[in-house]
Write a protein that holds these residues in place. Sequence first.
Motif, PDB file in Angstrom:
ATOM      1  N   GLY A  98       0.803  -1.221   0.000  1.00  0.00           N
ATOM      2  CA  GLY A  98       0.000   0.000   0.000  1.00  0.00           C
ATOM      3  C   GLY A  98       0.831   1.264   0.000  1.00  0.00           C
ATOM      4  N   HIS A 116       0.763  -2.594  -6.235  1.00  0.00           N
ATOM      5  CA  HIS A 116      -0.105  -3.678  -5.809  1.00  0.00           C
ATOM      6  C   HIS A 116      -1.203  -4.067  -6.779  1.00  0.00           C
ATOM      7  CE1 HIS A 116      -3.093  -0.635  -4.911  1.00  0.00           C
ATOM      8  NE2 HIS A 116      -2.268  -0.049  -4.066  1.00  0.00           N
ATOM      9  N   ALA A 119      -6.448  -4.782  -6.371  1.00  0.00           N
ATOM     10  CA  ALA A 119      -6.994  -5.262  -5.090  1.00  0.00           C
ATOM     11  C   ALA A 119      -8.491  -5.567  -5.193  1.00  0.00           C
ATOM     12  CB  ALA A 119      -6.718  -4.261  -3.976  1.00  0.00           C
ATOM     13  N   ASP A 121     -10.325  -7.794  -4.035  1.00  0.00           N
ATOM     14  CA  ASP A 121     -10.969  -8.267  -2.810  1.00  0.00           C
ATOM     15  C   ASP A 121     -11.549  -7.130  -1.969  1.00  0.00           C
ATOM     16  OD1 ASP A 121      -8.223  -7.600  -2.419  1.00  0.00           O
ATOM     17  OD2 ASP A 121      -8.254  -8.569  -0.468  1.00  0.00           O
ATOM     18  N   ALA A 128      -9.554   1.099   0.650  1.00  0.00           N
ATOM     19  CA  ALA A 128      -8.223   0.989   0.052  1.00  0.00           C
ATOM     20  C   ALA A 128      -7.320   2.125   0.525  1.00  0.00           C
ATOM     21  CB  ALA A 128      -8.326   1.007  -1.462  1.00  0.00           C
ATOM     22  N   ASP A 170      -5.699  -1.087   6.727  1.00  0.00           N
ATOM     23  CA  ASP A 170      -4.489  -1.879   6.496  1.00  0.00           C
ATOM     24  C   ASP A 170      -3.304  -1.401   7.326  1.00  0.00           C
ATOM     25  OD1 ASP A 170      -4.600   0.434   4.690  1.00  0.00           O
ATOM     26  OD2 ASP A 170      -2.712  -0.328   3.883  1.00  0.00           O
TER      27      ASP A 170
END
Length: 189
Positions: A98, A116, A119, A121, A128, A170
Motif C-alpha cells: 500500500g 499492488h 486489489a 478483494d 483501500a 491496512d
Amino acid sequence: EASEKICRYAFDYAKNNGRKKVTAVHKANIMKYTDGLFLEAFREVAKEYPEIEPQEVIVDNMCMQLVIRPETFDVLVAPNLYGDIVSDLCAGLVGGLGFAPSGNIGDEYRIYEAVHGSAPDIAGKGIANPSALLLAFVLMLEALGKLDDANRLKAALAVVVEEGVTITPDIGGNASTEEFTAAIIRKLG
C-alpha cells in the motif's frame, strides 16, 4: 542493449539525485550467461560514473541484507525477475504494498502506478489505502521537475500517517479511503 540501458538509467538517476552507490542485484553465480551479461553491462556503464560506487550483490543475499541493514543501500538495479522480488520485500520494509509506488519508464512514455494492482478483494468497499497511488503521482511530479509540489504531497501524506488518526484499516486505522484522502488534502492547504 537492454541491460546497458537499465544500468545507465540507474547510474543517471543516482547522479541526478545525489546518490552515492548503485547496486547490481543478480544471480550470476548460477545464471552465468544471462546474469553474466547483465553484470558485464553494469561494469561497463559503471566505468563512466567514477563518482558513484558500484556494488554487486547476489539476489538471495540482497534479500537478507535488505532486511538486516537496508540503510546501506542506495540505488538498486536488477533484471525484471529479481526486481519484482526485491521490490515486494522493500515494500514490506516500509509498511506493505500500500506504500509502494511504481514507475515504468520508457524512452517516450512513462506510466506511474501503485505496485499492488487493483486489489479486487476490497474493490468498492472504500477502505483501500491510496498511498501507493499518491506516491506514484509524487514520482511523476518529480520527473516533471515539480519538486516543490512533490515534496508537499509527500510531506502531507507522511504527517497523516504519522499522526495515525485518519488512516485506513491496512495500517491500523478505521478511516475510509475518502476520509484518508481528505486528511491529506487538509494538510496540503
